[in-house]
Design a protein around this motif. Structure first.
Motif, PDB file in Angstrom:
ATOM      1  N   GLN A 109       0.823  -1.210   0.000  1.00 48.92           N
ATOM      2  CA  GLN A 109       0.000   0.000   0.000  1.00 48.92           C
ATOM      3  C   GLN A 109       0.858   1.262   0.000  1.00 48.92           C
ATOM      4  O   GLN A 109       0.586   2.220  -0.736  1.00 48.92           O
ATOM      5  CB  GLN A 109      -0.930  -0.005   1.212  1.00 48.92           C
ATOM      6  CG  GLN A 109      -2.025  -1.047   1.152  1.00 48.92           C
ATOM      7  CD  GLN A 109      -2.977  -0.953   2.341  1.00 48.92           C
ATOM      8  OE1 GLN A 109      -3.137   0.111   2.942  1.00 48.92           O
ATOM      9  NE2 GLN A 109      -3.608  -2.068   2.684  1.00 48.92           N
ATOM     10  N   VAL A 110       1.889   1.267   0.820  1.00 46.76           N
ATOM     11  CA  VAL A 110       2.757   2.446   0.923  1.00 46.76           C
ATOM     12  C   VAL A 110       3.509   2.671  -0.381  1.00 46.76           C
ATOM     13  O   VAL A 110       3.660   3.824  -0.834  1.00 46.76           O
ATOM     14  CB  VAL A 110       3.725   2.278   2.107  1.00 46.76           C
ATOM     15  CG1 VAL A 110       4.918   3.219   1.980  1.00 46.76           C
ATOM     16  CG2 VAL A 110       2.995   2.514   3.416  1.00 46.76           C
ATOM     17  N   THR A 111       3.989   1.619  -1.002  1.00 48.82           N
ATOM     18  CA  THR A 111       4.694   1.751  -2.278  1.00 48.82           C
ATOM     19  C   THR A 111       3.781   2.370  -3.323  1.00 48.82           C
ATOM     20  O   THR A 111       4.202   3.248  -4.097  1.00 48.82           O
ATOM     21  CB  THR A 111       5.202   0.384  -2.753  1.00 48.82           C
ATOM     22  OG1 THR A 111       6.097  -0.158  -1.764  1.00 48.82           O
ATOM     23  CG2 THR A 111       5.939   0.511  -4.076  1.00 48.82           C
ATOM     24  N   ALA A 114       3.245   6.168  -2.443  1.00 51.61           N
ATOM     25  CA  ALA A 114       4.417   6.972  -2.774  1.00 51.61           C
ATOM     26  C   ALA A 114       4.567   7.121  -4.286  1.00 51.61           C
ATOM     27  O   ALA A 114       4.962   8.189  -4.776  1.00 51.61           O
ATOM     28  CB  ALA A 114       5.668   6.339  -2.175  1.00 51.61           C
ATOM     29  N   LYS A 115       4.246   6.075  -5.036  1.00 51.83           N
ATOM     30  CA  LYS A 115       4.333   6.140  -6.493  1.00 51.83           C
ATOM     31  C   LYS A 115       3.320   7.133  -7.045  1.00 51.83           C
ATOM     32  O   LYS A 115       3.631   7.926  -7.951  1.00 51.83           O
ATOM     33  CB  LYS A 115       4.099   4.751  -7.096  1.00 51.83           C
ATOM     34  CG  LYS A 115       4.240   4.714  -8.606  1.00 51.83           C
ATOM     35  CD  LYS A 115       4.072   3.297  -9.136  1.00 51.83           C
ATOM     36  CE  LYS A 115       4.220   3.257 -10.650  1.00 51.83           C
ATOM     37  NZ  LYS A 115       4.058   1.864 -11.173  1.00 51.83           N
ATOM     38  N   ASN A 119       4.288  10.455  -9.128  1.00 53.35           N
ATOM     39  CA  ASN A 119       3.755  10.676 -10.467  1.00 53.35           C
ATOM     40  C   ASN A 119       3.097  12.047 -10.580  1.00 53.35           C
ATOM     41  O   ASN A 119       3.145  12.678 -11.645  1.00 53.35           O
ATOM     42  CB  ASN A 119       2.760   9.574 -10.832  1.00 53.35           C
ATOM     43  CG  ASN A 119       3.441   8.269 -11.188  1.00 53.35           C
ATOM     44  OD1 ASN A 119       4.624   8.250 -11.523  1.00 53.35           O
ATOM     45  ND2 ASN A 119       2.715   7.169 -11.104  1.00 53.35           N
ATOM     46  N   GLU A 120       2.491  12.518  -9.490  1.00 46.96           N
ATOM     47  CA  GLU A 120       1.901  13.849  -9.506  1.00 46.96           C
ATOM     48  C   GLU A 120       2.986  14.919  -9.596  1.00 46.96           C
ATOM     49  O   GLU A 120       2.837  15.908 -10.321  1.00 46.96           O
ATOM     50  CB  GLU A 120       1.045  14.062  -8.254  1.00 46.96           C
ATOM     51  CG  GLU A 120       0.338  15.411  -8.193  1.00 46.96           C
ATOM     52  CD  GLU A 120      -0.621  15.646  -9.349  1.00 46.96           C
ATOM     53  OE1 GLU A 120      -0.912  16.830  -9.639  1.00 46.96           O
ATOM     54  OE2 GLU A 120      -1.063  14.656  -9.975  1.00 46.96           O
ATOM     55  N   LEU A 121       4.098  14.721  -8.881  1.00 48.21           N
ATOM     56  CA  LEU A 121       5.222  15.653  -9.016  1.00 48.21           C
ATOM     57  C   LEU A 121       5.743  15.664 -10.452  1.00 48.21           C
ATOM     58  O   LEU A 121       6.063  16.719 -11.004  1.00 48.21           O
ATOM     59  CB  LEU A 121       6.365  15.274  -8.074  1.00 48.21           C
ATOM     60  CG  LEU A 121       6.135  15.366  -6.563  1.00 48.21           C
ATOM     61  CD1 LEU A 121       7.452  15.132  -5.835  1.00 48.21           C
ATOM     62  CD2 LEU A 121       5.545  16.700  -6.158  1.00 48.21           C
ATOM     63  N   ARG A 122       5.832  14.478 -11.044  1.00 45.39           N
ATOM     64  CA  ARG A 122       6.321  14.384 -12.421  1.00 45.39           C
ATOM     65  C   ARG A 122       5.358  15.061 -13.393  1.00 45.39           C
ATOM     66  O   ARG A 122       5.781  15.735 -14.335  1.00 45.39           O
ATOM     67  CB  ARG A 122       6.494  12.917 -12.821  1.00 45.39           C
ATOM     68  CG  ARG A 122       7.645  12.219 -12.124  1.00 45.39           C
ATOM     69  CD  ARG A 122       7.892  10.842 -12.700  1.00 45.39           C
ATOM     70  NE  ARG A 122       9.070  10.248 -12.104  1.00 45.39           N
ATOM     71  CZ  ARG A 122       9.033   9.225 -11.235  1.00 45.39           C
ATOM     72  NH1 ARG A 122       7.870   8.706 -10.868  1.00 45.39           N
ATOM     73  NH2 ARG A 122      10.156   8.751 -10.725  1.00 45.39           N
ATOM     74  N   ARG A 123       4.071  14.902 -13.149  1.00 46.52           N
ATOM     75  CA  ARG A 123       3.082  15.508 -14.038  1.00 46.52           C
ATOM     76  C   ARG A 123       3.221  17.022 -14.041  1.00 46.52           C
ATOM     77  O   ARG A 123       3.135  17.661 -15.094  1.00 46.52           O
ATOM     78  CB  ARG A 123       1.670  15.102 -13.602  1.00 46.52           C
ATOM     79  CG  ARG A 123       0.575  15.568 -14.554  1.00 46.52           C
ATOM     80  CD  ARG A 123      -0.796  15.186 -14.038  1.00 46.52           C
ATOM     81  NE  ARG A 123      -1.167  15.960 -12.872  1.00 46.52           N
ATOM     82  CZ  ARG A 123      -1.649  17.214 -12.919  1.00 46.52           C
ATOM     83  NH1 ARG A 123      -1.791  17.824 -14.083  1.00 46.52           N
ATOM     84  NH2 ARG A 123      -1.978  17.844 -11.816  1.00 46.52           N
TER      85      ARG A 123
END
Length: 254
Positions: A109-111, A114-115, A119-123
């Protein structure tokens, strides 16, 4: 040999090693957003496990929150500032395990949480440079200094964020946690960076915002451990040789 000037102190050096988070990029500008997403989703998972009532987000990663629960600051000696991604995952998974979630499921769940946050930072390509960083890097280049990065972050994330900041080209060595057997405050990262840059440790300076960076520099025998404390909070930099408030206090000459 180029001379680094620090508020009247003149330090001969051939190269500088930089920490990344809080030294090259504004930690809150990137990881504050990440922490908001992660802690909100962690709270949701804890609610599903029936344990949301005792959840205190500020106690998980050492974050400071406003009345609406948004992350507005962090403990300079805490996990958000200093932990590796593996350590962070362990801290987050522990919250779920305490709520009765089996450890293997907590890690899954934590992985995923965090992913999603990454991904939101990358977006949005969220990365803000520390003020006056780029002019100082240009001074370093003009003076012929060899520059490197030593960070507890991973290679993929580090490479992306240096590109987002537009500063990747300044660094000839980038040593991430996954390239060494021992992370900060052990000296291995600085030792590897010096080898890759062809630098003698006694001619190399490290700049960082955590005491782990200072200990890294001292352990590797670097010329100077320079602490960065833009907000004036410098009590945690007890092993720094010098502490500055920003890059405007640095200049170079030959």
């Amino acid at each position: 040999m180029p001379i680094l000037h620090i508020n009247g102190l003149a330090v001969p050096c051939h190269g500088i090693l930089f920490d990344k988070d809080g030294t090259l990029l504004d930690l809150m500008g990137t990881w504050g957003h990440w922490a908001d997403i992660v802690l909100e989703r962690l709270g949701t998972q804890l609610a599903l496990a029936g344990a949301a009532g005792g959840f205190e987000p500020a106690g998980v990663l050492g974050t400071i929150h406003d009345q609406e629960g948004r992350v507005i600051g962090y403990d300079r000696s805490g996990p958000l500032s200093m932990a590796t991604i593996e350590e962070t995952h362990g801290i987050l998974a522990w919250q779920l395990y305490r709520a009765g979630v089996p450890w293997n499921e907590a890690i899954v769940q934590v992985t995923a949480i965090a992913k999603e946050a990454m991904n939101e930072l990358r977006r949005q390509r969220i990365a803000v440079p520390i003020p006056q960083l780029v002019p100082f890097l240009q001074q370093c280049r003009d003076a012929g200094l060899a520059l490197g990065v030593v960070t507890s972050d991973g290679a993929d994330t580090t490479g992306e964020q240096l590109e987002w900041l537009g500063i990747a080209g300044y660094f000839r060595s980038v040593v991430t946690r996954d390239r060494v057997s021992q992370g900060k405050p052990a000296p291995e990262m600085a030792e590897l960076a010096c080898r890759e840059l062809g630098l003698a440790p006694e001619h190399t300076v490290i700049i960082g915002d955590s005491n782990g960076d200072m200990q890294l520099g001292k352990g590797a025998g670097l010329r100077l451990a320079l602490g960065l404390a833009p907000d004036g909070q410098k009590e945690h930099l007890q092993d720094a040789d010098v502490v500055i408030a920003g890059y405007h206090q640095l200049s170079l000459s030959r």
